[in-house]
Structure formats: C-alpha cells, structure tokens
Design a protein around this motif. Structure first.
Motif, PDB file in Angstrom:
ATOM      1  N   ALA A 299      37.233   2.418  19.679  1.00  8.86           N
ATOM      2  CA  ALA A 299      38.290   2.226  18.684  1.00  8.86           C
ATOM      3  C   ALA A 299      39.632   2.088  19.399  1.00  8.86           C
ATOM      4  N   VAL A 300      40.481   1.230  18.868  1.00  3.09           N
ATOM      5  CA  VAL A 300      41.812   1.041  19.437  1.00  3.09           C
ATOM      6  C   VAL A 300      42.860   1.342  18.376  1.00  3.09           C
ATOM      7  N   ALA A 301      44.042   1.748  18.827  1.00  2.00           N
ATOM      8  CA  ALA A 301      45.112   2.108  17.886  1.00  2.00           C
ATOM      9  C   ALA A 301      46.471   1.795  18.514  1.00  2.00           C
ATOM     10  N   PRO A 302      46.972   0.570  18.370  1.00  3.56           N
ATOM     11  CA  PRO A 302      48.328   0.251  18.825  1.00  3.56           C
ATOM     12  C   PRO A 302      49.358   0.549  17.735  1.00  3.56           C
ATOM     13  N   LYS A 303      50.604   0.725  18.152  1.00  2.00           N
ATOM     14  CA  LYS A 303      51.672   0.976  17.177  1.00  2.00           C
ATOM     15  C   LYS A 303      53.011   0.576  17.762  1.00  2.00           C
ATOM     16  N   ILE A 304      53.986   0.372  16.896  1.00  3.98           N
ATOM     17  CA  ILE A 304      55.378   0.236  17.289  1.00  3.98           C
ATOM     18  C   ILE A 304      56.234   0.821  16.177  1.00  3.98           C
ATOM     19  N   ALA A 305      57.269   1.564  16.563  1.00  4.94           N
ATOM     20  CA  ALA A 305      58.164   2.201  15.589  1.00  4.94           C
ATOM     21  C   ALA A 305      59.598   2.042  16.081  1.00  4.94           C
ATOM     22  N   VAL A 306      60.500   1.762  15.145  1.00  5.06           N
ATOM     23  CA  VAL A 306      61.901   1.505  15.492  1.00  5.06           C
ATOM     24  C   VAL A 306      62.804   2.301  14.565  1.00  5.06           C
ATOM     25  N   LEU A 307      63.824   2.921  15.144  1.00  2.98           N
ATOM     26  CA  LEU A 307      64.867   3.601  14.368  1.00  2.98           C
ATOM     27  C   LEU A 307      66.223   3.111  14.857  1.00  2.98           C
ATOM     28  N   TYR A 308      67.116   2.798  13.924  1.00  7.40           N
ATOM     29  CA  TYR A 308      68.452   2.328  14.290  1.00  7.40           C
ATOM     30  C   TYR A 308      69.500   3.075  13.474  1.00  7.40           C
ATOM     31  N   ASP A 309      70.507   3.606  14.170  1.00 10.19           N
ATOM     32  CA  ASP A 309      71.610   4.308  13.519  1.00 10.19           C
ATOM     33  C   ASP A 309      72.669   3.294  13.093  1.00 10.19           C
ATOM     34  N   LEU A 310      72.728   3.021  11.797  1.00  8.85           N
ATOM     35  CA  LEU A 310      73.743   2.093  11.296  1.00  8.85           C
ATOM     36  C   LEU A 310      75.133   2.694  11.393  1.00  8.85           C
ATOM     37  N   THR A 311      75.230   4.008  11.203  1.00  7.69           N
ATOM     38  CA  THR A 311      76.483   4.739  11.383  1.00  7.69           C
ATOM     39  C   THR A 311      76.166   6.005  12.168  1.00  7.69           C
ATOM     40  N   ASP A 312      77.162   6.852  12.369  1.00 10.05           N
ATOM     41  CA  ASP A 312      76.929   8.116  13.066  1.00 10.05           C
ATOM     42  C   ASP A 312      76.037   9.051  12.269  1.00 10.05           C
ATOM     43  N   THR A 313      75.884   8.780  10.978  1.00 15.48           N
ATOM     44  CA  THR A 313      75.108   9.695  10.141  1.00 15.48           C
ATOM     45  C   THR A 313      73.904   9.055   9.470  1.00 15.48           C
ATOM     46  N   PHE A 314      73.902   7.726   9.327  1.00 18.21           N
ATOM     47  CA  PHE A 314      72.887   7.043   8.519  1.00 18.21           C
ATOM     48  C   PHE A 314      72.014   6.168   9.404  1.00 18.21           C
ATOM     49  N   SER A 315      70.689   6.290   9.249  1.00 21.26           N
ATOM     50  CA  SER A 315      69.755   5.517  10.064  1.00 21.26           C
ATOM     51  C   SER A 315      68.683   4.889   9.179  1.00 21.26           C
ATOM     52  N   VAL A 316      68.128   3.785   9.674  1.00 26.71           N
ATOM     53  CA  VAL A 316      66.985   3.135   9.036  1.00 26.71           C
ATOM     54  C   VAL A 316      65.858   3.092  10.053  1.00 26.71           C
ATOM     55  N   PHE A 317      64.626   3.067   9.567  1.00 33.84           N
ATOM     56  CA  PHE A 317      63.501   3.058  10.493  1.00 33.84           C
ATOM     57  C   PHE A 317      62.322   2.314   9.879  1.00 33.84           C
ATOM     58  N   GLY A 318      61.415   1.924  10.723  1.00 34.49           N
ATOM     59  CA  GLY A 318      60.205   1.262  10.285  1.00 34.49           C
ATOM     60  C   GLY A 318      59.153   1.339  11.374  1.00 34.49           C
ATOM     61  N   SER A 319      57.895   1.206  10.980  1.00 34.75           N
ATOM     62  CA  SER A 319      56.812   1.262  11.958  1.00 34.75           C
ATOM     63  C   SER A 319      55.634   0.436  11.468  1.00 34.75           C
ATOM     64  N   TYR A 320      54.848  -0.015  12.433  1.00 32.75           N
ATOM     65  CA  TYR A 320      53.572  -0.677  12.142  1.00 32.75           C
ATOM     66  C   TYR A 320      52.521  -0.048  13.038  1.00 32.75           C
ATOM     67  N   ALA A 321      51.375   0.274  12.463  1.00 34.14           N
ATOM     68  CA  ALA A 321      50.273   0.851  13.237  1.00 34.14           C
ATOM     69  C   ALA A 321      48.963   0.237  12.780  1.00 34.14           C
ATOM     70  N   TYR A 322      48.160  -0.150  13.743  1.00 33.11           N
ATOM     71  CA  TYR A 322      46.790  -0.581  13.474  1.00 33.11           C
ATOM     72  C   TYR A 322      45.868   0.533  13.952  1.00 33.11           C
ATOM     73  N   THR A 323      44.961   0.954  13.091  1.00 36.48           N
ATOM     74  CA  THR A 323      44.137   2.127  13.383  1.00 36.48           C
ATOM     75  C   THR A 323      42.676   1.814  13.119  1.00 36.48           C
ATOM     76  N   GLU A 324      41.831   2.230  14.053  1.00 32.12           N
ATOM     77  CA  GLU A 324      40.389   2.151  13.860  1.00 32.12           C
ATOM     78  C   GLU A 324      39.811   3.561  13.895  1.00 32.12           C
ATOM     79  N   ARG A 325      39.030   3.882  12.868  1.00 32.96           N
ATOM     80  CA  ARG A 325      38.383   5.194  12.811  1.00 32.96           C
ATOM     81  C   ARG A 325      36.875   5.005  12.873  1.00 32.96           C
ATOM     82  N   LEU A 326      36.250   5.639  13.857  1.00 37.79           N
ATOM     83  CA  LEU A 326      34.802   5.571  14.005  1.00 37.79           C
ATOM     84  C   LEU A 326      34.132   6.528  13.034  1.00 37.79           C
ATOM     85  N   PRO A 327      32.976   6.181  12.474  1.00 32.32           N
ATOM     86  CA  PRO A 327      32.284   7.088  11.545  1.00 32.32           C
ATOM     87  C   PRO A 327      31.954   8.421  12.218  1.00 32.32           C
TER      88      PRO A 327
END
Length: 688
Positions: A442-470
């Motif tokens: 099974a393989v599981a790659p991911k990427i996640a990003v966070l960006y501070d738009l201001t000194d107090t406020f941030s936005v974030f997002g992520s993508y992950a592909y996951t394989e689970r074996l029985p």
C-alpha cells in the motif's frame, strides 16, 4: 428542542463565532502588545512532525492535557471524545470494555470489528489492537495518562500507517517529572474519586522518585470499584459494574548532562475480572436491560515500550527517535465463547529528522522505517467462523518533508509505502481450497500547505491518497459458514481538506485570546470494506464518499473561558445512493466557564446538542432511542491551590447529565447512556 431548533442553534453558534473572529481584527491591538493566554488550539502538537501549535498545522489536530483530563473526571477514554469535532465514541462509552472510536465516519462495525488501520490508537507509541470479539479495542484507565493527541484525517498516516483513513489518537502516560519540581527527589500523590451513579469509587496512588540528575521512576496503582450503570430512566444495566486494577511503571534515564539523550522504559496493565453482557462493545440485537447472556469474563490489556530519543541540538543531522513496543489484549469467558482469545503486537519504529535552517527558510526532513508482527489466537481447537486466527507480518518506510518560508508559508509533503502479509493459522480450514497467505503493498502520498494571509489569519489545504490493506478479520472471516476466503480488494481513498484559522489577542479585553479553526473535508473511497447487513460477510463497496465540516474554537481571558466544537458529517454509497450506516449525527458541544485566579478556582457548564439520525440505509428501523435527538448538560468546578497550607491539594467536582436525560448515542448500540451522576475527586501531592 426539535431537530430544526438544533440545526438552527448549530448554525447560529458557528456564524456568531466566525462573525466575532472576522470582526476581531478591528478590536485587536498591535501584534506583540500582549502575549494573551494560551487556548486549546495553541498547544504544541507532537505527533505531526516538527512540534507546532494546532492553528499552525495544515490539518485538523486537537490536544487534551492533564488539566482537561482531570476536569472531565472521565469514566472511560470515550468521554474525552465528546469535545473534539469529528470524533465520536462507539461501542459503549460508559463501559471500559466497550471502548472504540470513530473519526469522520471511519470506525468499527457495531460489534467492534472492521476498524483495524482506519483509526489507529497508540499508547506511548505502541499500537493498540482493534478487532477484539464483540468488545472495544482500548481497555485502560485514564488516570494513567497525562496527554491525548488526536490527529484527524489521512494526512497523519505518513508517520503512522498507510491505512489511516480516519486518523490517529495518541495517549501518553505520566512521567515522574510531572510530579517533581526542581530540588525535589520524592513525590507521593494520593487521589480518591467517587461516583454516585455507579455507587462506587476509584483510588489512585502514585510514587515519583528521582535518583540524582540522571534517572527518574514512576509507579502508579489504580483500583476502580463501580456498581452497575443506571440510565436516565432509572433502570440498571446488568453487567456494567467494574472492579478493575490498573498499574503503570515507568523509568526515565538521561544519558548526557544536557538531557537530550533519553531512554524510557514503561509498562502498564489494566485487568477486568467480573460479569459482563455477552457483547460489551455493542450488539443492537441484545436488550441491554435483560441481556440474553451474562458471562464471567477476565480481560487483561498490557503495553510495554522501550524508547530512545536523541535531540542532538548541536547536530542538525541528528534528531533520532526509536521505539520498541509490545501490546497484548487477552480475554477469557466461561459462558459465551468458552475460550481464551489473545491479540498481540510486536513493533519497532525508528525515525530521524534532518534540519536545514537559513535566513528566510527552514526545512525539516523526517525519514523512518517500521516493522511489526501481529497474531490473533483462540485457545479452543474448534475454529470460529467469526473469529479467524491469523498471523500478520508488515514493514513500512516513510518520509515527510516540512518546508517553512519566511514564517508565512508551510509546505509538507510525505510518502509512505507499507507491505503486509496475512497467514491463516492452523485452526482455519487452510487445507481447503481458497485459504492461504495474502500479501500486498500500500502507498500513501500527501501534500499539505498552510499560508498566513496576515499575522493572525491563515488558510490551509491538503490532498492525500491512501491505500488500506484488508485486515485479517476481514479477509478470513467466513461467518455465513462458507469456508472460503473473502479475497478483498484494498481500500483506495482520495481525500481533500480545506480550511482556515485565526489567533487573536486583546479581542474583547486586555490579555485575552481567541482562536478558531474551520476544516472541510471530502473523502472519495473506492472498494470500501463493509460487513453486509444480511449475510454478515465482509465485502467491497465499489465507491463511497464521506464529507463534512468541523469547527473548533476557544477563548481565554483573565476571568472566563469558552470552547466550541461542532461537526457535520455525511457518508454515502455512491453506487446505490444509500447512506452509510456508521456516520455520526450533527453535533455541537459548548463549554462556558469562569475563573478566579486569586483563589485558584475554575467552574463552568458543558453542553452537547446532538441531532437525530435519519440518514441510514433503507429498511433500518429508526424507532429506537439511539436514532433520536438529545441534548445533555453538565456542570463542573476545580480548585487547585498553589500557595498556603492547602497547596498540593486538588478538588474537582462534576454533575454529569444534570437533567437525568434518557438518551443513547447513535454509534453506541450497546446501551443507553449514563443517567445523572455526581462525581468528585480529592487529590493531594506530598513532595520531599
């Protein structure tokens, strides 16, 4: 309050919080004018990679510390889930033998199976087992622990396992240093807890000892003696009493003067020996008030770990963490299985972090490997179709890189590759055609990003592909009587998360802090493994989708505090349009409290508003209590003087379910919840 009212309250609370947050910058003073007070969302996250606070991570995480655990006076670990969005207790939250968890719709079936890998529970780094027969997967007393860290979503799987679709829950046991101040060599802590509902008590004794500057030891013993649970309608639940001893022994050895090279050895055990229903982990076909079978059952849960850490602050190429663990759960009963069943894990995990720091950026690369051996056994020579015995061997390699630019942009990428082989034990009809070893990758790659738009406020997002074996339970189960292997496909999930968060100081008053985080997620799962409601066989659903939104917020001021946790989760079989059976209903949890710092006093009100669950598979009988909406209210106080003759004493008291509401959690099919309960703890620490 009806369903419409609950949803209105849910939405109104979320809108009000967000409105306050977005309006707050106009009220806030300049950055640095006040440090503010740390909130629930500003505690360090240790299990994600490089330590950071929750609002600086591009995924959803929550940390509960010792004060949170103490203030809850938890009967079981499940009660801590009530204040974490997207996390629900399943099985039976009031019974220590019924502890299971669901995260974002990924969790166990009603009888405790089909969870292995999707939600991973770790104790001091040791994986706990989740396929026990009609029981929960986590048996332990919360007085052993000082910290609970919950990582929601599959992005956490890079460091823990490719099949982690729901998330990870890390429990950390207490250390001697938690009770010893500088210059002290010995501390003794005594604690007594009383419970009116179960007419019982729990006593805890802890010895912390320091041996010079290089060694510490902690010994803890807990004895719980509780009678049967009484529900909100005043009826007793047979087989829910507990007489349970728990133990913890932990040694910490510092191998250098700077205390950066640390060796820890720990062992903890919880034992239950008494009468229970046949399925304390949940079985909807059993009347909880008149169970068809009450059995004498003995269950032991043991966890042993040896860990070595080397921070090497003067060497950017070395930050080593090695953990060797052993975990075993055994259960014997004389009236239902008439057998002893054992679940054992042996695990070794090693990881190292390499560090690059320049003027405008930081980079942290963590690489590691993990190996495990797992076996499931039953001492009865007669094979069991619904409790197949097997061995599992597995290995994994992983890498996670965290890049931080200008303290504003964070990019985390990761990849994990796991190999697993399942082997049927001799008790399975392996001589027949169709039963044999199964191995896969099974393989599981991911990427996640966070960006501070201001000194107090941030936005974030992520993508992950996951394989689970029985799991072995899913692959070899042949409950319908057809002695053939299931030959299941591995689950494949694509998950996207998007969200935003904010930290603000001096919002409504000097020295106050407001923090919040909103996370939306979407899981598209191919070949989801479920148990068929008619044949009871495990099989693959072609496509399923699970999606939702979580809100988590906290406010701290000199004389008051407040927390909010809310979640909306949906799950659907895409091919049929049917709702998935194990999705929690909409929920809102609120805490509002006050503080008198000069008198070391905290007090407050907890409330949960839970909608009814009508989104269930066609043909489901929804007339039962567990499908109905409810709200439940608690009040609490804690007093921990730090000076004067009473320093070292701690008094905590709660009234749970103050209106004695008769209700049942949708994901807890075993029984209705506990009725009104008065709980109090008195503790005293003696230090020398």
């Amino acid at each position: 309050m009806g369903l419409v009212g609950r949803k209105s309250l849910f939405l109104a609370s979320g809108v009000a919080l967000c409105a306050a947050c977005f309006a707050a910058p106009a009220l806030a003073q300049d950055e640095g004018a006040s440090a503010g007070q740390p909130t629930l969302l500003q505690r360090l996250i240790l299990g994600f990679g490089r330590p950071k606070v929750a609002t600086d991570t591009p995924t959803a995480v929550t940390v509960l510390d010792q004060d949170d655990i103490d203030e809850e006076i938890p009967d079981t670990a499940s009660s801590l889930a009530e204040k974490i969005p997207g996390v629900n207790a399943t099985g039976n939250s009031s019974n220590m033998l019924g502890q299971n968890f669901s995260i974002r719709g990924f969790g166990p079936e009603s009888v405790g199976s089909s969870q292995e890998g999707r939600v991973q529970i770790n104790v001091d780094g040791a994986t706990k087992y989740y396929e026990s027969y009609r029981m929960g997967g986590f048996l332990s007393d919360m007085d052993l622990y000082k910290r609970v860290e919950v990582l929601r979503g599959p992005a956490s799987g890079t460091l823990y396992g490719s099949g982690v679709l729901g998330g990870v829950i890390n429990f950390t046991t207490k250390d001697a240093s938690d009770f010893l101040e500088d210059g002290q060599t010995t501390a003794v802590r005594l604690k007594m807890t009383g419970d009116s509902n179960q007419n019982g008590y729990k006593s805890t004794a802890i010895l912390a000892q320091r041996f010079g500057d290089r060694a510490e030891m902690l010994l803890a013993g807990i004895h719980m003696n509780y009678q049967n649970i009484v529900t909100g309608e005043g009826r007793e639940l047979p087989g829910t009493g507990l007489t349970t001893p728990s133990y913890l022994a932990k040694g910490t050895f510092y191998l250098d003067e700077s205390k950066e090279r640390v060796l820890r050895i720990s062992y903890n055990q919880t034992t239950f020996d008494g009468v229970t229903s046949e399925a304390p982990g949940g079985a909807p076909f059993v009347d909880p008030y008149t169970p068809s079978v009450l059995v004498n059952r003995k269950t032991e849960d043991r966890t042993a770990t040896i860990s070595y850490q080397d921070e090497a602050s003067d060497n950017p190429w070395l930050d080593l963490d090695v953990n060797l663990s052993y975990s075993k759960q055994s259960m014997t009963d004389d009236g239902f299985l008439n057998a002893t069943i054992d679940y054992t894990y042996y695990e070794l995990k090693a990881e190292n972090t390499f560090e690059w720091i320049a003027g405008s950026y930081e980079n942290y690369l963590t690489v590691g490997l993990q190996g495990k051996y797992h076996e499931r056994r039953r001492d009865d020579p007669t094979p069991s179709s619904s409790h197949p015995e097997y061995d599992q061997r597995g290995a994994g390699i992983f890498a996670q890189n965290e890049f931080v630019w200008d303290d504003r942009l964070t990019v985390i990428g990761g990849m994990r590759v796991d190999w697993s082989e399942l082997s049927p034990a001799a008790s399975l009809p392996s001589a027949r055609p169709g039963f044999g070893n199964v191995s896969d990758v099974a393989v599981a790659p991911k990427i996640a990003v966070l960006y501070d738009l201001t000194d107090t406020f941030s936005v974030f997002g992520s993508y992950a592909y996951t394989e689970r074996l029985p799991s072995g339970d899913e692959e070899f189960d042949y409950i319908s009587g057809a002695a053939t292997q299931n030959f299941l496909n591995k689950e494949r999930a694509n998950t996207v998360e998007l969200g935003f968060g904010q930290d603000l100081n001096d919002v409504f008053a000097p020295n106050d802090t407001l923090a919040y985080k909103v996370t939306g997620f979407y899981n598209h799962v191919d070949d989801l493994i479920v148990r068929d409601s008619i044949t009871s066989e495990f099989g693959n659903i072609s496509t399923a989708k699970l999606y939702g939104v979580e809100l988590e917020g906290a406010y701290e001021a000199d004389y008051m505090f407040a927390n909010v946790a809310a979640s909306i989760i949906r799950g659907e079989d895409v091919d049929t349009g049917e709702s998935l059976a194990n999705i929690a209903p909409d929920e809102l949890a609120l805490t509002i409290g006050g503080k008198l710092p000069d008198h070391y006093l905290r007090f407050g009100w907890d409330a949960r508003f839970v909608a009814g669950q009508s989104r269930v598979p066609t043909g489901t009988d929804t007339t039962g209590l567990r499908y109905q909406a409810f709200n439940v209210h608690d009040i609490f106080m804690s007093w921990k003087p730090e000076e004067g003759r009473l320093a070292g004493y701690e008094l905590t008291a709660r009234v749970d379910n103050i209106f004695d509401t008769n209700y049942q959690e949708y994901l807890q099919a075993a029984a209705p919840a506990k009725g009104r309960t008065f709980k109090a703890t008195l503790a005293k620490t003696f230090a020398f």
